[in-house]
Write a protein that holds these residues in place. Structure first.
Motif, PDB file in Angstrom:
ATOM      1  N   GLU A  51       0.601  -3.546   9.286  1.00 39.93           N
ATOM      2  CA  GLU A  51       1.079  -4.583   8.366  1.00 39.93           C
ATOM      3  C   GLU A  51       2.601  -4.264   8.207  1.00 39.93           C
ATOM      4  O   GLU A  51       3.308  -2.953   8.462  1.00 39.93           O
ATOM      5  N   PHE A  52       3.345  -4.733   7.316  1.00 40.88           N
ATOM      6  CA  PHE A  52       4.874  -4.452   7.182  1.00 40.88           C
ATOM      7  C   PHE A  52       5.318  -4.787   5.698  1.00 40.88           C
ATOM      8  O   PHE A  52       4.853  -5.423   4.857  1.00 40.88           O
ATOM      9  N   PRO A  53       6.459  -3.631   5.173  1.00 43.70           N
ATOM     10  CA  PRO A  53       6.872  -3.952   3.836  1.00 43.70           C
ATOM     11  C   PRO A  53       7.844  -4.826   3.720  1.00 43.70           C
ATOM     12  O   PRO A  53       8.452  -5.630   4.633  1.00 43.70           O
ATOM     13  N   GLU A  54       8.065  -5.175   2.557  1.00 44.75           N
ATOM     14  CA  GLU A  54       9.193  -6.187   2.192  1.00 44.75           C
ATOM     15  C   GLU A  54      10.616  -5.187   2.514  1.00 44.75           C
ATOM     16  O   GLU A  54      11.499  -5.950   3.075  1.00 44.75           O
ATOM     17  N   SER A  55      10.672  -4.012   2.056  1.00 42.20           N
ATOM     18  CA  SER A  55      11.877  -3.459   2.375  1.00 42.20           C
ATOM     19  C   SER A  55      11.302  -2.097   2.694  1.00 42.20           C
ATOM     20  O   SER A  55      10.201  -1.555   2.177  1.00 42.20           O
ATOM     21  N   GLY A  56      12.226  -1.051   3.188  1.00 47.63           N
ATOM     22  CA  GLY A  56      12.051   0.185   3.326  1.00 47.63           C
ATOM     23  C   GLY A  56      11.891   0.528   4.815  1.00 47.63           C
ATOM     24  O   GLY A  56      11.802  -0.416   5.684  1.00 47.63           O
ATOM     25  N   GLN A  57      11.736   1.927   5.158  1.00 48.71           N
ATOM     26  CA  GLN A  57      11.688   2.441   6.462  1.00 48.71           C
ATOM     27  C   GLN A  57      10.704   3.456   6.725  1.00 48.71           C
ATOM     28  O   GLN A  57      10.424   4.240   5.823  1.00 48.71           O
ATOM     29  N   PHE A  58      10.132   3.404   8.066  1.00 46.83           N
ATOM     30  CA  PHE A  58       9.117   4.672   8.537  1.00 46.83           C
ATOM     31  C   PHE A  58       9.874   5.376   9.601  1.00 46.83           C
ATOM     32  O   PHE A  58      10.119   4.569  10.599  1.00 46.83           O
ATOM     33  N   LEU A  59      10.129   6.543   9.686  1.00 43.51           N
ATOM     34  CA  LEU A  59      10.889   7.030  10.933  1.00 43.51           C
ATOM     35  C   LEU A  59       9.745   8.364  11.302  1.00 43.51           C
ATOM     36  O   LEU A  59       9.191   8.979  10.310  1.00 43.51           O
ATOM     37  N   PHE A  60       9.872   8.413  12.278  1.00 41.91           N
ATOM     38  CA  PHE A  60       9.182   9.644  12.943  1.00 41.91           C
ATOM     39  C   PHE A  60      10.277  10.467  13.812  1.00 41.91           C
ATOM     40  O   PHE A  60      10.826   9.870  14.760  1.00 41.91           O
TER      41      PHE A  60
END
Length: 341
Positions: A51-60
Protein backbone atom coordinates in the motif's frame (compact mmCIF):
# COMPACT_ATOMS: atom_id res chain seq x y z
CA UNK A 1 18.41 0.40 9.17
CA UNK A 2 14.77 1.17 8.39
CA UNK A 3 13.58 4.76 8.73
CA UNK A 4 9.88 5.69 8.71
CA UNK A 5 9.48 9.42 8.14
CA UNK A 6 6.30 11.39 8.74
CA UNK A 7 3.86 8.86 7.26
CA UNK A 8 0.33 10.15 6.66
CA UNK A 9 -2.51 7.85 5.59
CA UNK A 10 -6.30 8.24 5.40
CA UNK A 11 -8.97 5.55 5.25
CA UNK A 12 -12.43 6.24 3.82
CA UNK A 13 -11.75 9.96 4.03
CA UNK A 14 -10.71 9.88 7.70
CA UNK A 15 -7.14 10.26 9.07
CA UNK A 16 -5.66 6.88 9.97
CA UNK A 17 -1.97 7.69 10.49
CA UNK A 18 -0.93 11.22 11.40
CA UNK A 19 2.76 11.77 10.74
CA UNK A 20 4.24 8.51 12.02
CA UNK A 21 8.05 8.49 12.39
CA UNK A 22 10.44 5.94 13.89
CA UNK A 23 13.50 3.86 13.02
CA UNK A 24 14.52 0.23 13.44
CA UNK A 25 18.21 -0.49 14.04
CA UNK A 26 20.10 -3.60 12.97
CA UNK A 27 19.24 -6.48 15.28
CA UNK A 28 16.41 -4.55 16.97
CA UNK A 29 12.87 -5.86 17.36
CA UNK A 30 10.24 -3.16 17.75
CA UNK A 31 6.60 -3.82 18.50
CA UNK A 32 3.72 -1.69 17.25
CA UNK A 33 1.09 -2.12 19.97
CA UNK A 34 -2.40 -0.76 19.48
CA UNK A 35 -6.10 -1.57 19.29
CA UNK A 36 -7.75 -3.08 16.22
CA UNK A 37 -8.23 -0.42 13.57
CA UNK A 38 -5.39 1.77 14.82
CA UNK A 39 -3.49 1.48 11.54
CA UNK A 40 -0.78 -1.01 12.62
CA UNK A 41 -1.29 -3.48 9.79
CA UNK A 42 -1.74 -0.71 7.22
CA UNK A 43 1.63 0.72 8.23
CA UNK A 44 3.23 -2.70 7.87
CA UNK A 45 1.72 -3.18 4.41
CA UNK A 46 3.08 0.21 3.33
CA UNK A 47 6.57 -0.72 4.53
CA UNK A 48 6.25 -3.92 2.47
CA UNK A 49 5.20 -1.88 -0.59
CA UNK A 50 1.69 -3.36 -0.74
CA UNK A 51 0.00 0.00 0.00
CA UNK A 52 1.06 3.62 -0.35
CA UNK A 53 0.96 6.62 2.01
CA UNK A 54 -0.52 10.01 1.19
CA UNK A 55 2.82 11.50 2.20
CA UNK A 56 6.03 10.51 3.94
CA UNK A 57 8.98 8.25 3.21
CA UNK A 58 10.31 4.77 3.92
CA UNK A 59 14.08 4.42 3.72
CA UNK A 60 16.33 1.40 4.19
CA UNK A 61 20.01 2.12 4.70
CA UNK A 62 19.24 5.70 3.59
CA UNK A 63 17.76 4.57 0.25
CA UNK A 64 14.16 5.64 -0.48
CA UNK A 65 11.99 2.57 -1.11
CA UNK A 66 9.33 4.43 -3.14
CA UNK A 67 10.56 3.04 -6.45
CA UNK A 68 11.37 -0.45 -5.13
CA UNK A 69 8.63 -3.04 -5.84
CA UNK A 70 7.64 -5.38 -2.98
CA UNK A 71 9.50 -8.46 -4.27
CA UNK A 72 12.77 -6.52 -4.50
CA UNK A 73 12.63 -5.02 -1.00
CA UNK A 74 13.92 -8.29 0.45
CA UNK A 75 11.62 -8.17 3.48
CA UNK A 76 10.14 -11.24 5.18
CA UNK A 77 6.44 -11.32 6.10
CA UNK A 78 4.61 -13.57 8.56
CA UNK A 79 0.82 -13.25 8.82
CA UNK A 80 -1.84 -14.59 11.18
CA UNK A 81 -3.34 -16.82 8.48
CA UNK A 82 0.07 -18.42 7.68
CA UNK A 83 -0.25 -17.92 3.88
CA UNK A 84 1.18 -21.37 3.10
CA UNK A 85 0.76 -23.17 -0.22
CA UNK A 86 -1.56 -26.16 0.48
CA UNK A 87 -0.45 -28.04 -2.67
CA UNK A 88 3.22 -28.01 -1.61
CA UNK A 89 4.85 -30.07 1.13
CA UNK A 90 6.71 -28.45 4.00
CA UNK A 91 10.11 -28.57 2.27
CA UNK A 92 8.80 -26.83 -0.85
CA UNK A 93 6.92 -24.22 1.21
CA UNK A 94 10.08 -23.29 3.11
CA UNK A 95 12.19 -23.41 -0.07
CA UNK A 96 9.81 -21.26 -2.15
CA UNK A 97 11.15 -17.77 -1.36
CA UNK A 98 14.73 -19.01 -1.42
CA UNK A 99 14.22 -20.51 -4.90
CA UNK A 100 12.76 -17.24 -6.16
CA UNK A 101 15.74 -15.31 -4.80
CA UNK A 102 18.21 -17.70 -6.44
CA UNK A 103 16.41 -17.56 -9.79
CA UNK A 104 16.22 -13.74 -9.74
CA UNK A 105 19.97 -13.49 -9.16
CA UNK A 106 20.81 -16.30 -11.58
CA UNK A 107 22.25 -15.30 -14.95
CA UNK A 108 21.93 -18.88 -16.23
CA UNK A 109 18.98 -19.87 -18.39
CA UNK A 110 19.01 -23.39 -17.00
CA UNK A 111 17.48 -22.74 -13.58
CA UNK A 112 19.17 -23.75 -10.33
CA UNK A 113 22.59 -25.39 -10.53
CA UNK A 114 23.52 -28.53 -8.61
CA UNK A 115 25.65 -26.50 -6.23
CA UNK A 116 22.80 -24.07 -5.61
CA UNK A 117 20.39 -26.99 -5.08
CA UNK A 118 22.68 -28.48 -2.42
CA UNK A 119 22.91 -25.08 -0.72
CA UNK A 120 19.12 -24.70 -0.87
CA UNK A 121 18.53 -28.10 0.75
CA UNK A 122 21.04 -27.27 3.46
CA UNK A 123 19.37 -23.92 4.14
CA UNK A 124 15.88 -25.45 4.37
CA UNK A 125 17.18 -28.12 6.78
CA UNK A 126 18.78 -25.38 8.89
CA UNK A 127 15.53 -23.38 9.02
CA UNK A 128 13.42 -26.41 9.96
CA UNK A 129 15.87 -27.22 12.72
CA UNK A 130 15.58 -23.66 14.06
CA UNK A 131 11.79 -24.01 14.36
CA UNK A 132 11.98 -27.61 15.68
CA UNK A 133 10.44 -29.26 12.61
CA UNK A 134 13.25 -31.62 11.62
CA UNK A 135 11.92 -34.64 9.73
CA UNK A 136 8.75 -32.81 8.61
CA UNK A 137 10.07 -32.05 5.09
CA UNK A 138 7.74 -34.38 3.15
CA UNK A 139 4.58 -33.81 5.17
CA UNK A 140 1.66 -31.83 3.82
CA UNK A 141 1.00 -28.48 5.48
CA UNK A 142 -2.67 -29.46 5.74
CA UNK A 143 -1.73 -32.40 7.98
CA UNK A 144 -0.03 -30.41 10.74
CA UNK A 145 -1.35 -28.24 13.58
CA UNK A 146 -1.84 -24.48 13.52
CA UNK A 147 1.24 -23.92 15.66
CA UNK A 148 3.33 -26.10 13.34
CA UNK A 149 1.96 -24.27 10.28
CA UNK A 150 3.03 -20.95 11.78
CA UNK A 151 6.51 -22.39 12.35
CA UNK A 152 6.65 -23.36 8.68
CA UNK A 153 5.62 -19.80 7.76
CA UNK A 154 8.38 -18.43 10.01
CA UNK A 155 10.98 -20.76 8.47
CA UNK A 156 9.86 -19.79 4.95
CA UNK A 157 10.18 -16.07 5.73
CA UNK A 158 13.65 -16.53 7.27
CA UNK A 159 15.09 -18.85 4.62
CA UNK A 160 16.13 -16.13 2.10
CA UNK A 161 17.90 -14.15 4.89
CA UNK A 162 15.70 -11.05 4.56
CA UNK A 163 16.95 -7.57 5.41
CA UNK A 164 13.90 -7.00 7.62
CA UNK A 165 11.28 -9.27 9.21
CA UNK A 166 7.67 -8.16 9.67
CA UNK A 167 5.04 -9.95 11.75
CA UNK A 168 1.35 -9.05 11.45
CA UNK A 169 -0.58 -10.51 14.43
CA UNK A 170 1.21 -13.84 13.78
CA UNK A 171 -0.08 -15.69 16.86
CA UNK A 172 -3.68 -14.49 16.91
CA UNK A 173 -5.11 -17.88 15.90
CA UNK A 174 -3.17 -19.94 18.46
CA UNK A 175 -4.09 -20.95 21.99
CA UNK A 176 -2.15 -19.61 24.97
CA UNK A 177 0.36 -22.43 25.47
CA UNK A 178 1.26 -22.61 21.77
CA UNK A 179 1.47 -18.83 21.63
CA UNK A 180 3.96 -18.62 24.51
CA UNK A 181 6.15 -21.37 23.05
CA UNK A 182 6.29 -19.88 19.55
CA UNK A 183 6.76 -16.35 20.87
CA UNK A 184 9.87 -17.42 22.76
CA UNK A 185 11.15 -19.13 19.62
CA UNK A 186 10.61 -16.02 17.52
CA UNK A 187 12.47 -13.88 20.06
CA UNK A 188 15.39 -16.33 20.25
CA UNK A 189 15.68 -16.61 16.45
CA UNK A 190 15.60 -12.84 15.93
CA UNK A 191 18.28 -12.29 18.54
CA UNK A 192 20.43 -15.05 17.05
CA UNK A 193 20.15 -13.88 13.45
CA UNK A 194 20.30 -10.12 14.27
CA UNK A 195 17.63 -9.47 11.63
CA UNK A 196 15.76 -6.21 12.41
CA UNK A 197 12.04 -6.82 12.92
CA UNK A 198 8.69 -5.08 13.29
CA UNK A 199 6.08 -7.02 15.26
CA UNK A 200 2.46 -5.84 15.08
CA UNK A 201 -0.01 -6.91 17.78
CA UNK A 202 -2.85 -5.79 20.03
CA UNK A 203 -1.73 -8.27 22.71
CA UNK A 204 0.28 -6.68 25.54
CA UNK A 205 1.82 -9.97 26.70
CA UNK A 206 3.19 -10.62 23.21
CA UNK A 207 4.55 -7.08 22.94
CA UNK A 208 6.36 -7.11 26.29
CA UNK A 209 7.82 -10.57 25.63
CA UNK A 210 9.19 -10.14 22.11
CA UNK A 211 10.10 -6.44 21.84
CA UNK A 212 13.33 -4.59 22.47
CA UNK A 213 11.28 -1.42 22.01
CA UNK A 214 7.54 -0.77 22.16
CA UNK A 215 5.65 1.87 20.19
CA UNK A 216 2.11 2.54 21.45
CA UNK A 217 -0.16 3.60 18.58
CA UNK A 218 -3.32 5.55 19.42
CA UNK A 219 -5.54 7.67 17.18
CA UNK A 220 -2.98 7.66 14.38
CA UNK A 221 -0.07 8.78 16.57
CA UNK A 222 2.71 7.16 18.58
CA UNK A 223 1.91 8.13 22.17
CA UNK A 224 4.84 6.28 23.79
CA UNK A 225 8.14 4.91 22.49
CA UNK A 226 10.57 3.10 24.75
CA UNK A 227 11.97 -0.14 26.14
CA UNK A 228 9.34 -2.43 27.69
CA UNK A 229 10.31 -1.57 31.28
CA UNK A 230 10.38 2.16 30.49
CA UNK A 231 6.93 2.07 28.89
CA UNK A 232 5.44 0.08 31.76
CA UNK A 233 7.03 2.09 34.56
CA UNK A 234 6.42 5.48 32.94
CA UNK A 235 3.52 5.49 30.46
CA UNK A 236 3.71 9.32 30.42
CA UNK A 237 0.18 9.85 29.06
CA UNK A 238 -3.44 9.02 29.83
CA UNK A 239 -3.81 7.18 26.52
CA UNK A 240 -0.73 5.03 27.17
CA UNK A 241 -1.78 4.19 30.74
CA UNK A 242 -5.27 3.17 29.64
CA UNK A 243 -3.99 1.18 26.65
CA UNK A 244 -1.78 -0.81 29.01
CA UNK A 245 -4.69 -1.47 31.37
CA UNK A 246 -3.00 0.18 34.31
CA UNK A 247 -6.42 1.05 35.63
CA UNK A 248 -6.29 3.72 38.26
CA UNK A 249 -6.22 6.87 36.14
CA UNK A 250 -8.00 9.69 37.99
CA UNK A 251 -8.34 13.46 37.81
CA UNK A 252 -6.82 15.77 40.40
CA UNK A 253 -6.15 19.43 41.09
CA UNK A 254 -2.68 20.89 41.57
CA UNK A 255 -2.76 22.22 45.13
CA UNK A 256 0.86 23.16 45.89
CA UNK A 257 4.43 22.50 44.74
CA UNK A 258 4.39 18.85 45.82
CA UNK A 259 0.71 18.19 46.52
CA UNK A 260 -2.29 17.27 44.38
CA UNK A 261 -5.88 16.92 45.56
CA UNK A 262 -8.32 14.28 44.29
CA UNK A 263 -11.64 12.81 45.42
CA UNK A 264 -9.91 9.94 47.19
CA UNK A 265 -7.31 12.05 49.01
CA UNK A 266 -4.39 14.46 48.90
CA UNK A 267 -1.21 13.00 47.44
CA UNK A 268 2.49 13.76 47.20
CA UNK A 269 3.45 14.65 43.62
CA UNK A 270 7.02 14.81 42.29
CA UNK A 271 6.47 16.02 38.75
CA UNK A 272 8.75 17.48 36.05
CA UNK A 273 5.86 19.25 34.32
CA UNK A 274 5.02 22.88 35.02
CA UNK A 275 1.58 23.34 36.60
CA UNK A 276 -0.32 26.37 37.81
CA UNK A 277 -2.26 26.43 41.09
CA UNK A 278 -5.74 24.94 40.70
CA UNK A 279 -4.92 23.30 37.35
CA UNK A 280 -6.68 20.00 36.59
CA UNK A 281 -4.25 17.16 35.87
CA UNK A 282 -4.53 13.45 35.13
CA UNK A 283 -2.93 11.09 37.64
CA UNK A 284 -1.88 7.46 37.64
CA UNK A 285 -2.15 5.83 41.07
CA UNK A 286 0.29 2.94 41.49
CA UNK A 287 0.06 0.50 44.37
CA UNK A 288 3.49 0.37 46.05
CA UNK A 289 4.84 -0.83 49.39
CA UNK A 290 7.24 2.10 49.46
CA UNK A 291 4.59 4.58 48.37
CA UNK A 292 4.59 8.14 49.66
CA UNK A 293 0.90 8.12 50.61
CA UNK A 294 -1.68 5.81 52.15
CA UNK A 295 -5.39 5.76 51.36
CA UNK A 296 -8.36 3.94 52.84
CA UNK A 297 -10.76 2.18 50.51
CA UNK A 298 -14.01 0.27 51.02
CA UNK A 299 -14.15 -3.17 49.39
CA UNK A 300 -17.06 -3.68 46.96
CA UNK A 301 -16.05 -6.88 45.16
CA UNK A 302 -13.21 -9.44 45.17
CA UNK A 303 -12.08 -11.47 42.16
CA UNK A 304 -9.38 -14.16 42.10
CA UNK A 305 -6.63 -13.21 39.63
CA UNK A 306 -4.00 -15.94 39.29
CA UNK A 307 -1.79 -15.71 42.43
CA UNK A 308 -3.57 -12.71 43.97
CA UNK A 309 -6.95 -11.06 44.38
CA UNK A 310 -8.30 -8.15 42.37
CA UNK A 311 -10.24 -5.86 44.69
CA UNK A 312 -12.80 -3.38 43.40
CA UNK A 313 -13.50 -0.50 45.75
CA UNK A 314 -16.32 1.97 46.30
CA UNK A 315 -14.21 4.83 44.94
CA UNK A 316 -13.87 3.06 41.58
CA UNK A 317 -10.22 2.20 42.14
CA UNK A 318 -8.94 -1.34 41.62
CA UNK A 319 -6.16 -2.76 43.80
CA UNK A 320 -4.47 -6.16 44.19
CA UNK A 321 -3.97 -8.07 47.43
CA UNK A 322 -2.37 -11.41 48.31
CA UNK A 323 -5.15 -12.27 50.76
CA UNK A 324 -8.83 -11.75 50.01
CA UNK A 325 -10.55 -9.06 52.10
CA UNK A 326 -14.25 -9.21 52.91
CA UNK A 327 -16.82 -7.16 51.02
CA UNK A 328 -17.54 -3.99 53.03
CA UNK A 329 -14.16 -4.07 54.77
CA UNK A 330 -11.99 -0.93 54.86
CA UNK A 331 -8.47 -1.60 53.59
CA UNK A 332 -5.38 0.61 53.67
CA UNK A 333 -3.16 0.84 50.60
CA UNK A 334 0.16 2.58 50.01
CA UNK A 335 0.46 4.30 46.65
CA UNK A 336 2.69 6.41 44.46
CA UNK A 337 1.25 9.07 42.16
CA UNK A 338 2.48 9.80 38.66
CA UNK A 339 1.45 12.83 36.63
CA UNK A 340 0.24 11.99 33.13
CA UNK A 341 0.79 14.61 30.44
Amino acid sequence: MLEVRNIVKAYEGKPLLRGISFSVAQGETICLLGASGSGKSTLLRMIAGLEFPESGQFLFNQIDLAQTPPHLRDFGLVFQDYGLFPHLNIFDNVAFGLKMKILESNSSLFGISRQQSVGLQSRVAEMLEQVNLQGFEKRKVTDISGGEQQRVALARALAPSPRLMMFDEPLGALDKSLKEDLLNQIRAILHKTKIPAIYVTHDQDEAFTVADRILLLHDGEIVRDGAPDEVWNSPNSVHAARMLGMGNVIEGVFASVHKVKAEVGIFTLNCKHKHSMGESISLLLKQSEDGDDEIQLKVEDVLFDRDQFQVKTGSGLVIHMKNAPKVGEIVKVKIKVECLA
